[in-house]
Design a protein around this motif. Sequence first.
Motif, mmCIF file in Angstrom:
data_model
loop_
_atom_site.group_PDB
_atom_site.id
_atom_site.type_symbol
_atom_site.label_atom_id
_atom_site.label_comp_id
_atom_site.label_asym_id
_atom_site.label_seq_id
_atom_site.Cartn_x
_atom_site.Cartn_y
_atom_site.Cartn_z
ATOM 1 N N GLU A 97 -28.753 22.156 -19.571
ATOM 2 C CA GLU A 97 -29.549 21.715 -20.730
ATOM 3 C C GLU A 97 -28.990 20.450 -21.374
ATOM 4 N N ALA A 98 -27.739 20.117 -21.076
ATOM 5 C CA ALA A 98 -27.062 19.017 -21.771
ATOM 6 C C ALA A 98 -27.626 17.651 -21.420
ATOM 7 N N ARG A 99 -28.072 17.482 -20.170
ATOM 8 C CA ARG A 99 -28.566 16.183 -19.715
ATOM 9 C C ARG A 99 -29.904 16.351 -18.995
ATOM 10 N N PRO A 100 -30.992 16.552 -19.744
ATOM 11 C CA PRO A 100 -32.309 16.687 -19.115
ATOM 12 C C PRO A 100 -32.706 15.384 -18.423
ATOM 13 N N THR A 101 -33.262 15.501 -17.217
ATOM 14 C CA THR A 101 -33.666 14.338 -16.433
ATOM 15 C C THR A 101 -35.181 14.212 -16.434
ATOM 16 N N ASP A 102 -35.676 12.998 -16.660
ATOM 17 C CA ASP A 102 -37.113 12.746 -16.592
ATOM 18 C C ASP A 102 -37.531 12.840 -15.123
ATOM 19 N N MET A 103 -38.237 13.904 -14.756
ATOM 20 C CA MET A 103 -38.578 14.179 -13.354
ATOM 21 C C MET A 103 -39.875 13.497 -12.903
ATOM 22 N N ASN A 104 -40.511 12.751 -13.795
ATOM 23 C CA ASN A 104 -41.692 11.981 -13.395
ATOM 24 C C ASN A 104 -41.305 11.038 -12.261
ATOM 25 N N LYS A 105 -42.055 11.037 -11.161
ATOM 26 C CA LYS A 105 -41.676 10.243 -9.982
ATOM 27 C C LYS A 105 -41.670 8.745 -10.264
ATOM 28 N N ASP A 106 -42.385 8.315 -11.295
ATOM 29 C CA ASP A 106 -42.430 6.899 -11.637
ATOM 30 C C ASP A 106 -41.337 6.491 -12.626
ATOM 31 N N ALA A 107 -40.574 7.463 -13.125
ATOM 32 C CA ALA A 107 -39.546 7.180 -14.130
ATOM 33 C C ALA A 107 -38.230 6.771 -13.472
ATOM 34 N N LEU A 108 -37.723 5.607 -13.838
ATOM 35 C CA LEU A 108 -36.397 5.156 -13.406
ATOM 36 C C LEU A 108 -35.394 5.654 -14.434
ATOM 37 N N VAL A 109 -34.396 6.414 -13.983
ATOM 38 C CA VAL A 109 -33.457 7.031 -14.923
ATOM 39 C C VAL A 109 -32.038 6.536 -14.705
ATOM 40 N N SER A 110 -31.193 6.754 -15.700
ATOM 41 C CA SER A 110 -29.789 6.370 -15.601
ATOM 42 C C SER A 110 -29.048 7.348 -14.691
ATOM 43 N N PRO A 111 -28.147 6.841 -13.837
ATOM 44 C CA PRO A 111 -27.378 7.723 -12.950
ATOM 45 C C PRO A 111 -26.233 8.455 -13.642
ATOM 46 N N GLY A 112 -25.949 8.107 -14.901
ATOM 47 C CA GLY A 112 -24.844 8.756 -15.602
ATOM 48 C C GLY A 112 -24.785 8.355 -17.056
ATOM 49 N N ASP A 113 -23.776 8.871 -17.752
ATOM 50 C CA ASP A 113 -23.505 8.451 -19.127
ATOM 51 C C ASP A 113 -22.731 7.144 -19.095
ATOM 52 N N GLY A 114 -22.952 6.282 -20.074
ATOM 53 C CA GLY A 114 -22.146 5.071 -20.130
ATOM 54 C C GLY A 114 -22.804 3.955 -20.900
ATOM 55 N N ARG A 115 -22.368 2.742 -20.565
ATOM 56 C CA ARG A 115 -22.863 1.529 -21.216
ATOM 57 C C ARG A 115 -23.481 0.648 -20.139
ATOM 58 N N LEU A 116 -24.712 0.200 -20.385
ATOM 59 C CA LEU A 116 -25.540 -0.373 -19.323
ATOM 60 C C LEU A 116 -25.795 -1.867 -19.509
ATOM 61 N N PHE A 117 -25.566 -2.628 -18.427
ATOM 62 C CA PHE A 117 -26.058 -3.993 -18.287
ATOM 63 C C PHE A 117 -27.067 -3.969 -17.143
ATOM 64 N N VAL A 118 -28.186 -4.673 -17.277
ATOM 65 C CA VAL A 118 -29.153 -4.770 -16.187
ATOM 66 C C VAL A 118 -29.538 -6.233 -15.992
ATOM 67 N N TYR A 119 -29.471 -6.682 -14.728
ATOM 68 C CA TYR A 119 -29.817 -8.052 -14.381
ATOM 69 C C TYR A 119 -30.958 -8.042 -13.367
ATOM 70 N N GLU A 120 -32.024 -8.773 -13.679
ATOM 71 C CA GLU A 120 -33.188 -8.850 -12.797
ATOM 72 C C GLU A 120 -33.196 -10.167 -12.038
ATOM 73 N N THR A 286 -27.510 7.918 -21.512
ATOM 74 C CA THR A 286 -26.992 9.179 -20.978
ATOM 75 C C THR A 286 -27.644 9.464 -19.637
ATOM 76 N N MET A 287 -27.003 10.316 -18.856
ATOM 77 C CA MET A 287 -27.501 10.667 -17.535
ATOM 78 C C MET A 287 -28.913 11.270 -17.641
ATOM 79 N N GLY A 288 -29.810 10.776 -16.770
ATOM 80 C CA GLY A 288 -31.176 11.287 -16.743
ATOM 81 C C GLY A 288 -32.130 10.618 -17.716
ATOM 82 N N GLU A 289 -31.608 9.774 -18.605
ATOM 83 C CA GLU A 289 -32.435 9.079 -19.582
ATOM 84 C C GLU A 289 -33.318 8.044 -18.894
ATOM 85 N N THR A 290 -34.571 7.927 -19.312
ATOM 86 C CA THR A 290 -35.491 6.965 -18.718
ATOM 87 C C THR A 290 -35.117 5.549 -19.154
ATOM 88 N N ILE A 291 -34.924 4.662 -18.160
ATOM 89 C CA ILE A 291 -34.544 3.278 -18.457
ATOM 90 C C ILE A 291 -35.552 2.271 -17.898
#
Length: 295
Positions: A97-120, A286-291
Motif C-alpha cells: 500500500e505504501a507505493r501505489p503504481t498507476d497501472m494505466n498502460k499509457d501512464a509513464l511512472v517513476s521507477p523509484g523514490d528520489g529526485r528527478l531530472f528529465v532531458y528530452e 515516489t515509486m509508481g508516481e505518474t510522470i
Amino acid sequence: MIKIYDRKTKNYEEEQVAGLNYLKWCYESPVGKSLTELFIKRKLFSKVYGYYCDSPLSKKKVNEFIDEFNIDINLAVKKQSEFTSFNDFFCRKLTSEARPTDMNKDALVSPGDGRLFVYENIDLDNIVQVKGLTYSLKELISDDAVANEYDGGTCILLRLCPTDYHRFHFIDYGTCGETKKIDGSYYSVNPIALEKVPKLFCQNKREWSLFKSENFGDILHIEVGATCVGTIIQSYTPNKKVEKGAEKGYFKFGGSTTILFLKKGVAKVHNDIIDQTKLGFETKVTMGETIGIKL
C-alpha cells in the motif's frame, strides 16, 4: 544547500543531506579532494564500509538514522526492532500500500523514490550531468550500437539519496535481458560531487540492461553505484515476463542513481518536471508516481 521541487505542494524544499560536512570536505577542500582520488573513490573503501553495514554491529545506527531524518518506518514491511543491520534497514521493503503504481498502460511512472531530472531530445554525446557538465551515452554503456538507438530520445535520471527507499522497479509490463556490468570508481552522486567530477557517471561502477516493455518500446536501464554502495543487487530474473511495478533490484548503503533512456517519440514527460529540470531543480517523486504519458 540543495533545493528540490515538491510537485504536490508546488514549493521548493531543502534536501536533508546525510553526511553533508563529509561530502563538502571530500569534494571541496584540497585535502579531501586528494584523499577522495587516492582512496575514498576506490572499491576497497566502499567494500570495507559495506561489510560494516552488513554486520550486526551497524544495527545501532538504525534508530539514530530514523530519528535524524524522520523516516516513516510504518511504511516498511519489517518493524523497527526487526532490522538485523543497517543495510537490512537501508534496503528495506515497503508494504504494497505504501507505493501505489498507476497501472494505466499509457501512464509513464517513476521507477523509484528520489529526485528527478528529465532531458528530452537528447544528444548522445552531450547528455547533461549538471549544468555545464555533460557525458556520452556511448561511453556510459560501452556499446555504440545500443546507444545509437536512443539518439533524440528521453533521459530520465533518478537520484536516490541515503534517506530514500532504495529499491528500483520496472515501469511497464515486459521482459528484461541479462545485466551487463562495468567496473569503475565509487564517487558520490550527490550534486556536490556531480558539480566537481566531469563524466562522473561514466567513471563510476554501473550496470545496464535492455527492458523490452509492452507499451514504451525498448527501455535502457542503467544503475550507477556510489560511495559506500559496494553492491547493486539485481533481484529480477532475466528473460522472464514481469508486471508493471515489479521490483528490478536494490542498492545497499549510499546515495545511488538509476537512469532510464526511452527512444524518440515514445513518451511525453509532464511539463512541470521538464520545466524544473530546465531551471536546474530536481523534482521529488515516489515509486509508481505518474510522470508522463505514452505518445
